[in-house]
Design a protein around this motif. Structure first.
Motif, mmCIF file in Angstrom:
data_model
loop_
_atom_site.group_PDB
_atom_site.id
_atom_site.type_symbol
_atom_site.label_atom_id
_atom_site.label_comp_id
_atom_site.label_asym_id
_atom_site.label_seq_id
_atom_site.Cartn_x
_atom_site.Cartn_y
_atom_site.Cartn_z
ATOM 1 N N LEU A 95 45.406 -30.036 7.947
ATOM 2 C CA LEU A 95 45.081 -31.454 8.100
ATOM 3 C C LEU A 95 45.662 -32.038 9.381
ATOM 4 C CD1 LEU A 95 45.633 -32.626 4.418
ATOM 5 C CD2 LEU A 95 43.460 -32.233 5.574
ATOM 6 N N GLN A 96 46.574 -31.324 10.029
ATOM 7 C CA GLN A 96 47.185 -31.826 11.258
ATOM 8 C C GLN A 96 46.274 -31.624 12.472
ATOM 9 O OE1 GLN A 96 49.930 -33.459 10.502
ATOM 10 N NE2 GLN A 96 49.663 -32.641 8.437
ATOM 11 N N TYR B 129 37.049 -33.744 13.224
ATOM 12 C CA TYR B 129 36.349 -34.344 12.091
ATOM 13 C C TYR B 129 36.086 -33.340 10.963
ATOM 14 C CZ TYR B 129 31.728 -32.297 13.108
ATOM 15 O OH TYR B 129 30.672 -31.432 13.279
ATOM 16 N N THR B 130 36.198 -32.045 11.243
ATOM 17 C CA THR B 130 35.981 -31.034 10.200
ATOM 18 C C THR B 130 37.276 -30.601 9.507
ATOM 19 O OG1 THR B 130 36.212 -29.164 11.729
ATOM 20 C CG2 THR B 130 34.005 -30.122 11.490
ATOM 21 N N ALA B 131 38.437 -31.164 9.889
ATOM 22 C CA ALA B 131 39.722 -30.700 9.356
ATOM 23 C C ALA B 131 39.798 -30.853 7.844
ATOM 24 C CB ALA B 131 40.873 -31.455 10.026
ATOM 25 N N THR B 132 39.332 -31.984 7.323
ATOM 26 C CA THR B 132 39.385 -32.208 5.877
ATOM 27 C C THR B 132 38.488 -31.222 5.147
ATOM 28 O OG1 THR B 132 39.755 -34.560 6.293
ATOM 29 C CG2 THR B 132 39.135 -33.942 4.063
ATOM 30 N N GLU B 133 37.282 -31.008 5.662
ATOM 31 C CA GLU B 133 36.354 -30.080 5.033
ATOM 32 C C GLU B 133 36.900 -28.660 5.036
ATOM 33 O OE1 GLU B 133 31.607 -28.905 5.193
ATOM 34 O OE2 GLU B 133 32.568 -29.651 7.020
ATOM 35 N N ARG B 134 37.452 -28.229 6.153
ATOM 36 C CA ARG B 134 37.988 -26.868 6.248
ATOM 37 C C ARG B 134 39.174 -26.673 5.305
ATOM 38 N NH1 ARG B 134 36.262 -23.793 10.679
ATOM 39 N NH2 ARG B 134 34.896 -24.908 12.118
ATOM 40 N N THR B 135 40.018 -27.706 5.177
ATOM 41 C CA THR B 135 41.162 -27.604 4.274
ATOM 42 C C THR B 135 40.699 -27.518 2.828
ATOM 43 O OG1 THR B 135 42.566 -28.836 5.820
ATOM 44 C CG2 THR B 135 43.301 -28.722 3.536
ATOM 45 N N PHE B 136 39.716 -28.327 2.453
ATOM 46 C CA PHE B 136 39.171 -28.271 1.093
ATOM 47 C C PHE B 136 38.590 -26.888 0.808
ATOM 48 C CE2 PHE B 136 35.674 -28.589 -1.915
ATOM 49 C CZ PHE B 136 36.254 -29.277 -2.967
ATOM 50 N N GLN B 137 37.836 -26.353 1.758
ATOM 51 C CA GLN B 137 37.243 -25.027 1.579
ATOM 52 C C GLN B 137 38.322 -23.965 1.388
ATOM 53 O OE1 GLN B 137 35.086 -24.733 5.214
ATOM 54 N NE2 GLN B 137 33.277 -25.812 4.477
ATOM 55 N N LEU B 138 39.337 -24.006 2.241
ATOM 56 C CA LEU B 138 40.372 -22.984 2.212
ATOM 57 C C LEU B 138 41.162 -23.029 0.908
ATOM 58 C CD1 LEU B 138 40.977 -20.827 4.259
ATOM 59 C CD2 LEU B 138 42.723 -22.309 5.257
ATOM 60 N N LEU B 139 41.559 -24.234 0.494
ATOM 61 C CA LEU B 139 42.313 -24.365 -0.753
ATOM 62 C C LEU B 139 41.473 -23.907 -1.940
ATOM 63 C CD1 LEU B 139 44.090 -27.812 -0.231
ATOM 64 C CD2 LEU B 139 45.086 -25.529 -0.040
ATOM 65 N N SER B 140 40.194 -24.255 -1.936
ATOM 66 C CA SER B 140 39.306 -23.853 -3.027
ATOM 67 C C SER B 140 39.137 -22.341 -3.061
ATOM 68 C CB SER B 140 37.932 -24.527 -2.878
ATOM 69 O OG SER B 140 38.045 -25.933 -2.901
#
Length: 645
Positions: free
Chosen positions: A489-490, A494-505
């Motif tokens: 998230l750091q 604009y894709t940081a939130t999406e990539r973090t959600f994908q990775l955690l999932s």
């Protein structure tokens, strides 16, 4: 004596032209036929485009030809690529040909293990329903939104079987080389020697042999590979699957900057093939497109193995020092769970979104930080070699004994990387069999070569980065720990939130797959994070709607198209001036575009040069193609970029 004249598409990075070249030959050649041609005192592979009349200028001779013809639909895809992702014609043509061909081609060797090894598991009721829905669908594009562990691969096998039964080939795309091995294992159980695999980890000769097998085969095949496999010379394709379709590796990060999903969709259209995008966390852009066009989005949510049993989730506050007494990086609760798993003969997986043994080397007294002398980026400490390394230009240097700024000896290694984590776990669990997988891992030890050892449980603790977050089914895995869930998230994109959600999932999906009870430990500086809660509960819909509102508010895809133009110069001033000159040129064109910048790239300085970029937005993609046509040659561009860093 020159007999006939042909326009030839030359497959070479040295050819920067926008049109095919004219050569002569003594005999007849067919469109699509492969030939050897001279180019700048070297021999290059070429593809016959068309026969032409004798030109008014002198021509060079085609040196020789091969009895190989690129399929007509491959030629159509090549022409489409040139219009959709503008780049030098030689670069695009190279995608469709092997790196080399011998003057005389031997018989194509056989591939695969021979006869099928074993029967696959019986389809679950949900898998059967999904197959029926796909077969009955009135459209040829399907978004298969299947949670991790629901058995999407089993569905792919059945769809491939339908295609091969109709005499049509199947193309199975995967984002990581490491994921080709389990896919190969699964598909050869059903299709035996009709399965071919291709990826960049193979030798040029091995890849050439697969390419030749594909172009010469008289029977339908299954080809498995990463994004480059989409250019395989198959004559009749009935199925194209993009597994883990959300993955960033499907975006080509050098010219031509293509997005595999768009190329695969066009290839499927040319062949009238079924196109399936499979993912537990579909890209926002893909999901939006399917909803807007009314295309099928088919959901899978039930584990393919065993009864539905969600993994227990424990959020660990990294600010709680009382829970980090055994290790500064791993919580006591997580370490206790790893120890319990080992005593039961079970596996643990630790995910870290970092590389190297530490992100920073800095002075605790004056806050001096070790930086690359050539790039505007911090050096990463590698403990095994006791070196600091730049991951942009590959500069390396020894760690100083004292701070170069104030002379203090209080140097600290802030944060942790996979190598240091491996050492730390070795200290805490001296009898554990530990394996680490990241981009620094020796080639012989990479994930695709160790799949069987992981699958059978010969590894107690698995440590890694993105490659281990997806695709693998490990029956003995019971504990998953995420060491730094917030780090992504750091990143200012604009894709940081999406990539973090994908990775955690994806990481959380390694447990709770039906084999055994699983436990997930998430270390975070923000235990109340709404994003983490949505990822852990697999609430994709809520995340999607929330993210879509943000994208629309700030004018990002899927509500606009993007073009990133970069100018790299010896100084920031000259890079900025070059960007300003391009902006002025665009403004005179009278196009309906919005321009942001110029601004420095996320890592501004690489190899002594400063890079600044401008971002151009438009609701009409053709406007961006017009901008590209007017760009100066000493700039670079990325149309439909996957990020703005």
């Amino acid at each position: 004596m020159h007999g006939m004249y042909y326009r030839v598409l030359v497959a070479s990075q040295r050819f920067h032209g926008k049109e095919s070249l004219t050569y002569s030959f003594t005999g007849p050649l067919a469109p699509g036929q492969l030939v050897a041609v001279p180019l700048q005192q070297r021999i290059s592979i070429g593809i016959i485009d068309s026969k032409v009349q004798k030109p008014t200028f002198s021509t060079k001779d085609i040196l020789y030809s091969w009895p190989l013809e690129l399929p007509e639909k491959s030629l159509s895809l090549l022409a489409w690529m040139y219009g959709y992702y503008p780049a030098p014609l030689g670069l695009i043509t190279e995608l469709f040909t092997p790196s080399s061909l011998p003057q005389k081609i031997a018989d194509t060797p056989k591939f695969g293990p021979g006869s099928p090894a074993a029967k696959l598991p019986t389809l679950t009721s949900e898998q059967s329903k999904v197959l029926a829905a796909i077969v009955k669908a009135k459209t040829r594009s399907i978004l298969l939104h299947g949670d991790t562990g629901t058995g999407k691969t089993r569905v792919y096998v059945e769809l491939a079987k339908r295609a091969l039964d109709q005499g049509k080939s199947a193309l199975i795309l995967t984002p990581e080389i490491g994921l080709t091995e389990p896919l190969l294992h699964t598909f050869t159980q059903t299709f035996g020697e009709r399965v071919l695999i291709t990826h960049s980890g193979m030798t040029p000769a091995q890849r050439r042999a697969v390419w030749l097998a594909a172009i010469r085969s008289q029977q339908a095949l299954v080809i498995i590979g990463p994004r480059s496999a989409v250019f395989s010379p198959l004559k009749n394709i009935g199925l194209i699957v993009m597994d883990e379709a959300h993955d960033g590796a499907y975006k080509q990060e050098q010219a031509p900057y293509y997005q595999t999903s768009r190329v695969a969709a066009q290839l499927a259209h040319l062949h009238d093939a079924l196109f399936v995008l499979g993912s537990a966390t579909p890209l926002i852009n893909d999901y939006f497109t399917f909803e807007q066009k009314g295309l099928p989005i088919i959901r899978m949510s039930k584990p393919a193995i065993g009864a539905a049993q969600a993994a227990s989730v424990l959020l660990l506050d990294q600010r709680d020092k009382a829970n980090f007494t055994k290790s500064p990086w791993l919580a006591n609760d997580l370490l206790d769970a790893i120890g319990t798993a080992m005593r039961k003969g079970e596996q643990s997986l630790l995910f870290l979104n970092r590389r190297g043994s530490a992100r920073l080397v800095m002075c605790e007294r004056c806050l001096w930080q070790a930086m690359c002398p050539h790039c505007d980026v911090a050096l990463t400490y590698h403990q095994d070699q006791h070196l600091m390394r730049c991951h942009s230009c590959d500069f390396s240097g020894k760690v100083p004994l004292n701070c170069p700024s104030c002379g203090a000896s209080e140097l600290i290694f802030k944060s942790i990387g996979t190598k240091a984590l491996e050492s730390e776990l070795g200290r805490l669990f001296p009898r554990a069999r530990i394996s680490r997988f990241d981009r620094d891992t020796d080639k012989a030890l990479r994930l695709q070569h160790q799949y069987q050892a992981l699958h059978t449980g010969d590894v107690d603790i698995l440590i890694g980065t993105q490659a281990i977050a997806k695709g693998f089914d490990l029956p003995k895995l019971s504990v998953v720990g995420i060491a730094q869930s917030d780090s992504g998230l750091q990143i200012p994109d604009y894709t940081a939130t999406e990539r973090t959600f994908q990775l955690l999932s994806q990481v959380s999906g390694r447990v709770g797959r039906g084999h055994r009870a699983g436990r997930l430990f998430v270390q975070t500086y923000d235990p109340d994070s709404a994003l983490i809660a949505l990822a852990m509960s697999k609430d994709y819909r809520s995340f999607y709607e929330q993210e879509l509102r943000q994208r629309e508010q700030y004018g990002f895809p899927p509500f606009t198209y993007l073009l990133k133009v970069t100018c790299s110069r010896a100084s920031s001033r000259s890079a900025t001036a070059a960007c300003q000159k391009i902006i002025g040129s665009i403004q005179t064109m009278g196009l309906r575009v919005h321009i942001d910048g110029p601004s420095p790239r996320f890592i501004e300085k690489i190899s002594g040069r400063h890079a600044w970029h401008i971002i151009i937005k438009s609701k009409d993609r053709t406007n961006l193609l017009k901008v590209i046509a007017k760009l100066p040659g000493n700039s670079t561009y990325d149309l439909d970029p996957s990020n703005l860093l």
